[in-house]
Design a protein around this motif. Structure first.
Motif, PDB file in Angstrom:
ATOM      1  N   PHE A   1       0.832  -1.195   0.000  1.00  0.00           N
ATOM      2  CA  PHE A   1       0.000   0.000   0.000  1.00  0.00           C
ATOM      3  C   PHE A   1       0.872   1.252   0.000  1.00  0.00           C
ATOM      4  O   PHE A   1       1.951   1.270   0.613  1.00  0.00           O
ATOM      5  N   ALA A   2       0.399   2.325  -0.643  1.00  0.00           N
ATOM      6  CA  ALA A   2       0.845   3.652  -0.235  1.00  0.00           C
ATOM      7  C   ALA A   2       0.229   3.911   1.136  1.00  0.00           C
ATOM      8  O   ALA A   2      -0.804   3.332   1.485  1.00  0.00           O
ATOM      9  N   MET A   3       0.866   4.763   1.930  1.00  0.00           N
ATOM     10  CA  MET A   3       0.390   4.962   3.308  1.00  0.00           C
ATOM     11  C   MET A   3       0.417   6.433   3.681  1.00  0.00           C
ATOM     12  O   MET A   3       1.259   7.201   3.209  1.00  0.00           O
ATOM     13  N   ALA A   4      -0.534   6.803   4.538  1.00  0.00           N
ATOM     14  CA  ALA A   4      -0.558   8.133   5.134  1.00  0.00           C
ATOM     15  C   ALA A   4      -0.481   7.967   6.644  1.00  0.00           C
ATOM     16  O   ALA A   4      -1.197   7.136   7.222  1.00  0.00           O
ATOM     17  N   PHE A   5       0.386   8.752   7.288  1.00  0.00           N
ATOM     18  CA  PHE A   5       0.593   8.632   8.726  1.00  0.00           C
ATOM     19  C   PHE A   5       0.227   9.942   9.422  1.00  0.00           C
ATOM     20  O   PHE A   5       0.717  11.014   9.056  1.00  0.00           O
ATOM     21  N   TYR A   6      -0.633   9.804  10.424  1.00  0.00           N
ATOM     22  CA  TYR A   6      -1.014  10.937  11.265  1.00  0.00           C
ATOM     23  C   TYR A   6      -0.292  10.840  12.602  1.00  0.00           C
ATOM     24  O   TYR A   6       0.079   9.761  13.055  1.00  0.00           O
TER      25      TYR A   6
ATOM     26  N   ALA B   1      13.952   2.227  -1.790  1.00  0.00           N
ATOM     27  CA  ALA B   1      14.096   3.677  -1.668  1.00  0.00           C
ATOM     28  C   ALA B   1      12.858   4.410  -2.182  1.00  0.00           C
ATOM     29  O   ALA B   1      12.961   5.496  -2.742  1.00  0.00           O
ATOM     30  N   ARG B   2      11.681   3.837  -1.991  1.00  0.00           N
ATOM     31  CA  ARG B   2      10.445   4.509  -2.410  1.00  0.00           C
ATOM     32  C   ARG B   2      10.338   5.879  -1.735  1.00  0.00           C
ATOM     33  O   ARG B   2      10.885   6.091  -0.638  1.00  0.00           O
ATOM     34  N   PRO B   3       9.647   6.829  -2.344  1.00  0.00           N
ATOM     35  CA  PRO B   3       9.600   8.180  -1.767  1.00  0.00           C
ATOM     36  C   PRO B   3       8.741   8.247  -0.513  1.00  0.00           C
ATOM     37  O   PRO B   3       7.689   7.610  -0.420  1.00  0.00           O
ATOM     38  N   ILE B   4       9.211   9.024   0.435  1.00  0.00           N
ATOM     39  CA  ILE B   4       8.429   9.371   1.612  1.00  0.00           C
ATOM     40  C   ILE B   4       8.346  10.889   1.669  1.00  0.00           C
ATOM     41  O   ILE B   4       9.329  11.591   1.420  1.00  0.00           O
ATOM     42  N   ILE B   5       7.155  11.391   1.930  1.00  0.00           N
ATOM     43  CA  ILE B   5       6.860  12.820   1.848  1.00  0.00           C
ATOM     44  C   ILE B   5       6.523  13.343   3.232  1.00  0.00           C
ATOM     45  O   ILE B   5       5.654  12.791   3.918  1.00  0.00           O
ATOM     46  N   PHE B   6       7.202  14.403   3.642  1.00  0.00           N
ATOM     47  CA  PHE B   6       6.920  15.066   4.906  1.00  0.00           C
ATOM     48  C   PHE B   6       6.268  16.407   4.582  1.00  0.00           C
ATOM     49  O   PHE B   6       6.932  17.329   4.099  1.00  0.00           O
ATOM     50  N   ALA B   7       4.971  16.506   4.830  1.00  0.00           N
ATOM     51  CA  ALA B   7       4.220  17.724   4.523  1.00  0.00           C
ATOM     52  C   ALA B   7       3.875  18.414   5.837  1.00  0.00           C
ATOM     53  O   ALA B   7       3.039  17.929   6.614  1.00  0.00           O
ATOM     54  N   ARG B   8       4.504  19.540   6.083  1.00  0.00           N
ATOM     55  CA  ARG B   8       4.304  20.254   7.356  1.00  0.00           C
ATOM     56  C   ARG B   8       3.463  21.504   7.125  1.00  0.00           C
ATOM     57  O   ARG B   8       3.651  22.234   6.160  1.00  0.00           O
ATOM     58  N   ASN B   9       2.500  21.734   8.030  1.00  0.00           N
ATOM     59  CA  ASN B   9       1.590  22.878   7.929  1.00  0.00           C
ATOM     60  C   ASN B   9       0.951  22.949   6.547  1.00  0.00           C
ATOM     61  O   ASN B   9       0.861  24.017   5.926  1.00  0.00           O
TER      62      ASN B   9
ATOM     63  N   LYS C   1       6.491  15.506  21.476  1.00  0.00           N
ATOM     64  CA  LYS C   1       7.462  15.605  22.572  1.00  0.00           C
ATOM     65  C   LYS C   1       7.276  14.466  23.568  1.00  0.00           C
ATOM     66  O   LYS C   1       8.245  14.000  24.178  1.00  0.00           O
ATOM     67  N   SER C   2       6.037  14.019  23.747  1.00  0.00           N
ATOM     68  CA  SER C   2       5.788  12.929  24.695  1.00  0.00           C
ATOM     69  C   SER C   2       6.021  11.552  24.089  1.00  0.00           C
ATOM     70  O   SER C   2       6.074  10.552  24.811  1.00  0.00           O
ATOM     71  N   ARG C   3       6.158  11.483  22.746  1.00  0.00           N
ATOM     72  CA  ARG C   3       6.378  10.208  22.059  1.00  0.00           C
ATOM     73  C   ARG C   3       7.536  10.332  21.065  1.00  0.00           C
ATOM     74  O   ARG C   3       7.376  10.060  19.884  1.00  0.00           O
ATOM     75  N   PRO C   4       8.716  10.731  21.502  1.00  0.00           N
ATOM     76  CA  PRO C   4       9.794  10.981  20.548  1.00  0.00           C
ATOM     77  C   PRO C   4      10.341   9.721  19.892  1.00  0.00           C
ATOM     78  O   PRO C   4      10.931   9.777  18.817  1.00  0.00           O
ATOM     79  N   GLU C   5      10.159   8.566  20.551  1.00  0.00           N
ATOM     80  CA  GLU C   5      10.770   7.340  20.047  1.00  0.00           C
ATOM     81  C   GLU C   5       9.879   6.578  19.072  1.00  0.00           C
ATOM     82  O   GLU C   5      10.350   5.723  18.312  1.00  0.00           O
ATOM     83  N   GLY C   6       8.583   6.875  19.042  1.00  0.00           N
ATOM     84  CA  GLY C   6       7.653   6.088  18.238  1.00  0.00           C
ATOM     85  C   GLY C   6       7.923   6.153  16.750  1.00  0.00           C
ATOM     86  O   GLY C   6       7.904   5.127  16.053  1.00  0.00           O
ATOM     87  N   PHE C   7       8.188   7.349  16.246  1.00  0.00           N
ATOM     88  CA  PHE C   7       8.382   7.486  14.804  1.00  0.00           C
ATOM     89  C   PHE C   7       9.682   6.822  14.363  1.00  0.00           C
ATOM     90  O   PHE C   7       9.773   6.288  13.252  1.00  0.00           O
ATOM     91  N   ALA C   8      10.693   6.836  15.219  1.00  0.00           N
ATOM     92  CA  ALA C   8      11.937   6.121  14.897  1.00  0.00           C
ATOM     93  C   ALA C   8      11.663   4.629  14.739  1.00  0.00           C
ATOM     94  O   ALA C   8      12.168   3.986  13.806  1.00  0.00           O
TER      95      ALA C   8
ATOM     96  N   MET D   1      12.573  14.544  10.896  1.00  0.00           N
ATOM     97  CA  MET D   1      11.910  15.179   9.758  1.00  0.00           C
ATOM     98  C   MET D   1      10.415  15.401   9.999  1.00  0.00           C
ATOM     99  O   MET D   1       9.757  16.061   9.200  1.00  0.00           O
ATOM    100  N   ALA D   2       9.864  14.866  11.080  1.00  0.00           N
ATOM    101  CA  ALA D   2       8.434  14.966  11.346  1.00  0.00           C
ATOM    102  C   ALA D   2       8.176  15.484  12.750  1.00  0.00           C
ATOM    103  O   ALA D   2       8.964  15.263  13.672  1.00  0.00           O
ATOM    104  N   ASP D   3       7.057  16.175  12.904  1.00  0.00           N
ATOM    105  CA  ASP D   3       6.535  16.537  14.219  1.00  0.00           C
ATOM    106  C   ASP D   3       5.009  16.460  14.132  1.00  0.00           C
ATOM    107  O   ASP D   3       4.458  15.924  13.166  1.00  0.00           O
ATOM    108  N   MET D   4       4.314  16.987  15.143  1.00  0.00           N
ATOM    109  CA  MET D   4       2.867  16.844  15.175  1.00  0.00           C
ATOM    110  C   MET D   4       2.154  17.731  14.153  1.00  0.00           C
ATOM    111  O   MET D   4       0.950  17.605  13.949  1.00  0.00           O
TER     112      MET D   4
END
Length: 250
Positions: free
Chosen positions: A159-164, A189-197, A169-176, A217-220
């Motif tokens: 699947f392509a995937m979208a992550f919310y 090496a498929r593309p991953i997109i970080f879209a902020r604001n 700050k309270s979960r800094p290790e989860g995304f790693a 590369m990501a935050d809330m």
């Protein structure tokens, strides 16, 4: 006197992306209920009462809204994006199921909004152009083992995937941990997109290979999109176009 309850999506941040249907509900409301930054988007006016509340009190917020609607108020519960995507619609109906019998007879409507993953996809092309799934990476309401299982199976299904809610700050290790699972499962090496604001004036779009993605590369304020193995990048001046072809050869 019986009131009404509308659960409305405000879109990803740009007021131009609020649907006319949602705007009409906001204009008719006597009370707006929601998370503090979302309620702050609603302009004060005579006859309107704003009820902002903190994060993680979704059920309490829902009960307040339902009580006010039962007492004749025209209540709008606001979410960012779409209210049915990891947002307040589910919380309200959970409160209805386990709450007062009268709540079941209320006039309750859910008005859709443009969710962040669709705004992010549109900002860089069509990475969600074929089969995709959306996964909330917060483990506040579900165990991390379940998140990891869904990441692995979605990767195996290509699947392509979208992550919310990727990283806070309270979960800094989860995304790693999520990135490690995806890198091990997808192994390319498929593309991953970080879209902020996304959709706001300070929007940023960062497209990197999955192999080079790092947790910082990501935050809330970031929605993360991961392509499938078939997702394509069209290089050009400026931000590349990213799309996933609509068809798969048999």
């Amino acid at each position: 006197m019986r009131g009404s309850l509308v659960i409305a999506g405000l879109g990803p941040g740009n007021d131009a992306l609020i649907t006319p249907e949602v705007q009409d509900a906001l204009d008719r409301a006597t009370d707006i209920v929601g998370y503090i930054p979302y309620v702050a988007r609603i302009a004060a006016r005579p006859g309107l009462t704003l009820h902002p509340s903190d994060n993680r009190v979704e059920i309490d917020r829902s009960r307040l809204a339902l009580d006010m609607a039962c007492n004749g108020r025209q209540v709008v519960v606001v979410s960012s994006g779409d209210p049915s995507v990891f947002a307040m619609a589910s919380a309200v109906f959970e409160a209805v199921e386990h709450g007062e019998p009268d709540w079941r007879d209320l006039d309750i409507q859910v008005l859709p909004g443009i969710t962040a993953m669709l705004a992010a996809s549109a900002a860089c092309g069509a990475p969600l152009g074929h089969d995709f799934c959306a996964i909330n990476l917060s483990d506040n309401l579900k165990p991390w083992d379940l998140i990891e299982k869904r990441l692995r199976l979605a990767g195996e299904a290509d699947f392509a995937m979208a992550f919310y809610n990727p990283r806070s700050k309270s979960r800094p290790e989860g995304f790693a941990k999520a990135l490690k699972t995806l890198q091990d499962t997808c192994n390319d090496a498929r593309p991953i997109i970080f879209a902020r604001n996304v959709s706001r004036p300070d929007q940023t779009i960062n497209i990197v290979p999955l192999t080079e993605a790092t947790p910082d590369m990501a935050d809330m304020r970031t929605v993360v999109l991961l392509g499938s193995s078939r997702t394509r990048i069209i290089q050009r001046n400026g931000t590349p176009f990213v799309y996933t072809p609509r068809s798969v050869e048999g």
